[in-house]
Design an enzyme around this catalytic site. Structure first.
Site, PDB file in Angstrom:
ATOM      1  N   HIS A 100     -47.267  29.747  39.153  1.00 21.62           N
ATOM      2  CA  HIS A 100     -47.757  31.035  39.611  1.00 21.62           C
ATOM      3  C   HIS A 100     -48.973  31.475  38.806  1.00 21.62           C
ATOM      4  CE1 HIS A 100     -43.306  31.803  40.865  1.00 21.62           C
ATOM      5  NE2 HIS A 100     -43.966  31.133  41.795  1.00 21.62           N
TER       6      HIS A 100
ATOM      7  N   LYS B  93     -48.774  36.641  30.244  1.00 18.35           N
ATOM      8  CA  LYS B  93     -47.317  36.703  30.132  1.00 18.35           C
ATOM      9  C   LYS B  93     -46.861  36.253  28.752  1.00 18.35           C
ATOM     10  CE  LYS B  93     -46.714  35.586  35.044  1.00 18.35           C
ATOM     11  NZ  LYS B  93     -46.202  34.588  36.013  1.00 18.35           N
TER      12      LYS B  93
ATOM     13  N   TYR C 288     -40.023  38.388  30.623  1.00 24.99           N
ATOM     14  CA  TYR C 288     -41.477  38.299  30.608  1.00 24.99           C
ATOM     15  C   TYR C 288     -42.059  39.678  30.283  1.00 24.99           C
ATOM     16  CZ  TYR C 288     -40.114  35.085  34.520  1.00 24.99           C
ATOM     17  OH  TYR C 288     -39.508  34.176  35.351  1.00 24.99           O
TER      18      TYR C 288
ATOM     19  N   ASP D 269     -42.581  28.724  47.039  1.00 22.05           N
ATOM     20  CA  ASP D 269     -43.119  27.709  46.132  1.00 22.05           C
ATOM     21  C   ASP D 269     -43.194  26.345  46.815  1.00 22.05           C
ATOM     22  OD1 ASP D 269     -43.439  29.559  44.118  1.00 22.05           O
ATOM     23  OD2 ASP D 269     -41.621  29.014  43.037  1.00 22.05           O
TER      24      ASP D 269
END
Length: 205
Positions: A62, A72, A132, A175
């Protein structure tokens, strides 16, 4: 806290010191001063996420449009995952390459991925719980993906879990339908090295 730069510029592994006794363990999983010294700026926290994954689940690759993208700071508070950073910055010296860090509830490492990098992970046991800290909120129109099994990238995903049992990749529909790195580049989805460096320079003031 020990901080090690990964082979992909803009990504770091962070290993905390743990203090344990018969009551349990205490650690500092994020230290702003040490982070800013290594990275060159602090993290502007805008969102915190948590995911729980079964063994074999692959999430990613991603990334988000630059600017502002989405940096992140990731750790695994329960279970274990192989966390992967992919250099998707067109023009980067390491474009198309990847590096990885094992995040688990033993060493309790974290990984930081700066803006413009691709992120993915594979869960190594049921219930693996990942948190995250994100520099930007989720924005569906700016979010993209690359297929995590793209042979051009060639990520070596684990084939056995934490307990030694075989792992079968489990992808979301989104995905599984993601383009390859080459297709994403042809579609103009990828950030450029120059744009990412310019944006990161603005964060350092």
């Amino acid at each position: 806290m020990d901080i090690r730069a990964l082979k992909i510029e803009g990504a770091w592994e962070l290993t905390p010191r743990q203090f344990g006794d018969d009551r349990g363990v205490f650690l500092e999983w994020f230290k702003g001063d040490a982070f800013a010294e290594a990275v060159g700026h602090g993290i502007d926290l805008r969102q915190a996420n948590l995911s729980v994954s079964a063994a074999g689940v692959l999430r990613g690759v991603h990334f988000a449009d630059v600017p502002p993208s989405q940096a992140k700071y990731v750790t695994c508070v329960k279970g274990a995952v192989l966390d992967v950073v992919v250099d998707i910055r067109v023009g980067s010296p390491t474009y198309g390459q990847w590096d990885s860090v094992l995040l688990d509830d033993v060493d309790r490492r974290a990984i930081y991925l700066s803006e413009g990098l691709g992120h993915a992970f594979c869960s190594l046991e049921d219930g693996s719980t990942v948190t995250y800290l994100c520099s930007a909120p989720y924005a569906p129109g700016r979010e993209h993906g690359i297929h995590p099994l793209d042979p051009e990238i060639g990520i070596v995903w684990p084939t056995t879990g934490r307990d030694g049992s075989p792992l079968a990749p489990l992808l979301s529909d989104k995905d599984a339908a993601a383009p390859t790195l080459a297709e994403a580049r042809e579609q103009g989805l990828l950030p450029t090295w120059d744009a990412v460096q310019e944006f990161r320079a603005s964060l350092r003031g």
